[in-house]
Design a protein around this motif. Structure first.
Motif, PDB file in Angstrom:
ATOM      1  N   GLU A  23       0.689  -1.178   0.055  1.00  0.00           N
ATOM      2  CA  GLU A  23      -0.031   0.053   0.099  1.00  0.00           C
ATOM      3  C   GLU A  23       0.770   1.277  -0.030  1.00  0.00           C
ATOM      4  O   GLU A  23       0.691   2.033  -0.643  1.00  0.00           O
ATOM      5  CB  GLU A  23      -0.948   0.167   1.232  1.00  0.00           C
ATOM      6  CG  GLU A  23      -1.753   1.251   1.101  1.00  0.00           C
ATOM      7  CD  GLU A  23      -2.425   1.401   2.493  1.00  0.00           C
ATOM      8  OE1 GLU A  23      -3.059   2.453   2.839  1.00  0.00           O
ATOM      9  OE2 GLU A  23      -3.040   0.139   2.863  1.00  0.00           O
ATOM     10  N   TYR A  24       1.808   1.251   0.752  1.00  0.00           N
ATOM     11  CA  TYR A  24       2.869   2.357   0.838  1.00  0.00           C
ATOM     12  C   TYR A  24       3.487   2.748  -0.314  1.00  0.00           C
ATOM     13  O   TYR A  24       3.408   3.794  -0.913  1.00  0.00           O
ATOM     14  CB  TYR A  24       4.017   2.308   2.057  1.00  0.00           C
ATOM     15  CG  TYR A  24       4.767   3.344   1.944  1.00  0.00           C
ATOM     16  CD1 TYR A  24       4.611   4.619   2.772  1.00  0.00           C
ATOM     17  CD2 TYR A  24       6.099   3.312   1.231  1.00  0.00           C
ATOM     18  CE1 TYR A  24       5.436   5.438   2.653  1.00  0.00           C
ATOM     19  CE2 TYR A  24       6.901   4.356   1.385  1.00  0.00           C
ATOM     20  CZ  TYR A  24       6.673   5.467   1.899  1.00  0.00           C
ATOM     21  OH  TYR A  24       7.493   6.367   1.925  1.00  0.00           O
ATOM     22  N   ASN A  25       3.901   1.838  -1.163  1.00  0.00           N
ATOM     23  CA  ASN A  25       4.446   1.835  -2.374  1.00  0.00           C
ATOM     24  C   ASN A  25       3.685   2.311  -3.545  1.00  0.00           C
ATOM     25  O   ASN A  25       4.024   3.075  -4.188  1.00  0.00           O
ATOM     26  CB  ASN A  25       5.308   0.716  -2.782  1.00  0.00           C
ATOM     27  CG  ASN A  25       6.396   0.236  -1.926  1.00  0.00           C
ATOM     28  OD1 ASN A  25       7.204   1.073  -1.510  1.00  0.00           O
ATOM     29  ND2 ASN A  25       6.712  -1.033  -1.865  1.00  0.00           N
ATOM     30  N   PHE A  26       2.593   1.890  -3.370  1.00  0.00           N
ATOM     31  CA  PHE A  26       1.430   2.192  -4.282  1.00  0.00           C
ATOM     32  C   PHE A  26       1.056   3.482  -4.036  1.00  0.00           C
ATOM     33  O   PHE A  26       0.860   4.433  -4.970  1.00  0.00           O
ATOM     34  CB  PHE A  26       0.308   1.385  -4.008  1.00  0.00           C
ATOM     35  CG  PHE A  26      -0.980   1.529  -5.169  1.00  0.00           C
ATOM     36  CD1 PHE A  26      -0.962   1.178  -6.489  1.00  0.00           C
ATOM     37  CD2 PHE A  26      -2.198   2.301  -4.619  1.00  0.00           C
ATOM     38  CE1 PHE A  26      -1.776   1.608  -7.453  1.00  0.00           C
ATOM     39  CE2 PHE A  26      -3.173   2.529  -5.574  1.00  0.00           C
ATOM     40  CZ  PHE A  26      -3.006   2.385  -6.942  1.00  0.00           C
ATOM     41  N   ARG A  27       0.851   3.863  -3.007  1.00  0.00           N
ATOM     42  CA  ARG A  27       0.290   5.317  -2.481  1.00  0.00           C
ATOM     43  C   ARG A  27       1.522   6.492  -3.069  1.00  0.00           C
ATOM     44  O   ARG A  27       1.097   7.389  -3.546  1.00  0.00           O
ATOM     45  CB  ARG A  27       0.148   5.430  -0.956  1.00  0.00           C
ATOM     46  CG  ARG A  27      -1.210   5.722  -0.502  1.00  0.00           C
ATOM     47  CD  ARG A  27      -0.850   5.847   1.002  1.00  0.00           C
ATOM     48  NE  ARG A  27      -2.228   5.162   1.519  1.00  0.00           N
ATOM     49  CZ  ARG A  27      -3.458   5.662   1.676  1.00  0.00           C
ATOM     50  NH1 ARG A  27      -3.537   6.942   1.314  1.00  0.00           N
ATOM     51  NH2 ARG A  27      -4.357   5.096   2.203  1.00  0.00           N
ATOM     52  N   THR A  28       2.682   6.162  -2.660  1.00  0.00           N
ATOM     53  CA  THR A  28       3.690   7.082  -3.184  1.00  0.00           C
ATOM     54  C   THR A  28       3.922   7.192  -4.728  1.00  0.00           C
ATOM     55  O   THR A  28       3.806   8.203  -5.426  1.00  0.00           O
ATOM     56  CB  THR A  28       4.963   6.416  -2.529  1.00  0.00           C
ATOM     57  OG1 THR A  28       5.192   6.273  -1.132  1.00  0.00           O
ATOM     58  CG2 THR A  28       6.316   7.449  -3.042  1.00  0.00           C
ATOM     59  N   THR A  29       3.748   5.999  -5.276  1.00  0.00           N
ATOM     60  CA  THR A  29       3.862   6.174  -6.915  1.00  0.00           C
ATOM     61  C   THR A  29       2.657   6.756  -7.438  1.00  0.00           C
ATOM     62  O   THR A  29       2.846   7.771  -8.257  1.00  0.00           O
ATOM     63  CB  THR A  29       3.773   4.566  -7.475  1.00  0.00           C
ATOM     64  OG1 THR A  29       5.137   3.928  -6.966  1.00  0.00           O
ATOM     65  CG2 THR A  29       3.910   4.682  -8.946  1.00  0.00           C
TER      66      THR A  29
END
Length: 92
Positions: A23-29
């Motif tokens: 989720e964190y990686n997706f949110r950042t991207t």
């Protein structure tokens, strides 16, 4: 932006940590991408954006709860700029 998790079969700390990292990686991207590609008018609607994630497959889709025209704009941006997130096959 809100991300809705589907059912997590394993409530272990490892499983939850894995989904949190995804989720964190997706949110950042997607946040960086949306800020670059969305019109200024649509920036005001980012708080209304929702995604659904399947914790098992780590597949994301734009939630039907995301209002138009933002939903259509996001789908267009993601299909062109995030091919790895192109398939929105998960149904909550």
């Amino acid at each position: 932006m809100k991300i809705n998790w589907g059912h997590l079969n394993h409530d272990s700390a490892v499983a939850v940590q894995s989904v949190l990292e995804t989720e964190y990686n997706f949110r950042t991207t997607v946040t960086k991408l949306f800020l670059q590609k969305l019109t200024d008018e649509m920036h005001d609607h980012l708080e209304d954006v929702q995604f659904d994630i399947c914790p098992l497959t780590k597949c994301f889709k734009i939630s039907p709860a995301t209002p138009e025209p933002v939903h259509a704009a996001l789908k267009e941006i993601m299909s062109h700029h995030l091919p790895k997130y192109k398939e929105y096959t998960y149904q909550a």
